[in-house]
Design a protein around this motif. Structure first.
Motif, PDB file in Angstrom:
ATOM      1  N   TYR A 144      19.927 -12.366  24.276  1.00  0.00           N
ATOM      2  CA  TYR A 144      20.624 -12.383  25.568  1.00  0.00           C
ATOM      3  C   TYR A 144      19.990 -11.364  26.525  1.00  0.00           C
ATOM      4  CZ  TYR A 144      24.484 -12.139  28.917  1.00  0.00           C
ATOM      5  OH  TYR A 144      25.243 -12.165  30.059  1.00  0.00           O
ATOM      6  N   CYS A 204      26.911  -6.591  22.422  1.00  0.00           N
ATOM      7  CA  CYS A 204      26.450  -7.761  23.179  1.00  0.00           C
ATOM      8  C   CYS A 204      27.630  -8.644  23.584  1.00  0.00           C
ATOM      9  CB  CYS A 204      25.464  -8.567  22.324  1.00  0.00           C
ATOM     10  SG  CYS A 204      24.960 -10.113  23.105  1.00  0.00           S
ATOM     11  N   CYS A 245      20.518 -11.884  19.561  1.00  0.00           N
ATOM     12  CA  CYS A 245      20.548 -13.254  20.083  1.00  0.00           C
ATOM     13  C   CYS A 245      19.601 -13.438  21.274  1.00  0.00           C
ATOM     14  CB  CYS A 245      21.967 -13.654  20.479  1.00  0.00           C
ATOM     15  SG  CYS A 245      22.568 -12.831  21.964  1.00  0.00           S
ATOM     16  N   CYS A 305      19.657  -8.063  24.163  1.00  0.00           N
ATOM     17  CA  CYS A 305      20.227  -8.065  22.820  1.00  0.00           C
ATOM     18  C   CYS A 305      19.125  -8.276  21.787  1.00  0.00           C
ATOM     19  CB  CYS A 305      21.272  -9.165  22.691  1.00  0.00           C
ATOM     20  SG  CYS A 305      21.966  -9.258  21.029  1.00  0.00           S
ATOM     21  N   CYS A 339      27.043 -12.268  21.499  1.00  0.00           N
ATOM     22  CA  CYS A 339      27.117 -12.415  20.035  1.00  0.00           C
ATOM     23  C   CYS A 339      27.847 -11.275  19.335  1.00  0.00           C
ATOM     24  CB  CYS A 339      25.712 -12.579  19.449  1.00  0.00           C
ATOM     25  SG  CYS A 339      24.769 -11.028  19.396  1.00  0.00           S
TER      26      CYS A 339
HETATM   27 ZN   LIG Z   1      23.576 -10.869  21.388  1.00  0.00          ZN
END
Ligand SMILES: [Zn+2]
Length: 142
Positions: free
Chosen positions: A48, A23, A46, A43, A26
């Protein structure tokens, strides 16, 4: 010439439906999926999310073919980088390397495969299998 290698020779392209990457936000484990004409990066850790239209593919390195993010499944091995797009790809490589152990009882058989040459060399076999094992463990952890 008998074909004792029972695995089908698969094109790299057949493993690109889903790729596991690092990712960009993160550093955790994220998925890149292609559906219809859209590519989606998401992700697990997190949340994302990034989308884009399918376009040029960048094939042949330790990064995904759409966003060029580093693959989650990669590790140093025999002076090279061993990488896989996903667990299925990893399992395929292990089957291949293990199968070539079983068929190495005679003259050099040329086995059709898209794997890089160094992965198929006999003296690298142990190292390759160890590297694949490391990545399999990383999959389970994640
Ligand atoms: Zn992430």
């Amino acid at each position: 010439m008998t074909n004792r290698f029972s695995l089908e020779s698969r094109e790299l392209e057949t493993f690109m439906g889903q790729m596991v990457v690092i990712c960009p936000r993160c550093g955790g484990r994220a998925d890149v999926m292609e559906k219809a004409n859209e590519v989606r990066l998401s992700c697990f850790q997190c949340g994302y999310l990034q989308m884009k239209q399918s376009g040029t593919k960048y094939i042949g390195g330790a990064f995904d073919v759409h966003f060029r993010l580093p693959l989650y499944l990669q590790t140093g091995c025999c002076g090279h980088v061993l990488w896989a797009y996903n667990q299925e790809h990893l399992a395929y490589m292990r089957q291949y390397v293990e199968a070539s152990v079983r068929t190495s009882d005679g003259a050099n058989r040329s086995i059709e495969s898209r794997l890089p040459k160094w992965m198929k060399q006999k003296h690298n076999r142990e190292g390759v299998l160890r590297a694949i094992k490391r990545l399999e463990l990383a999959c389970e952890k994640g």
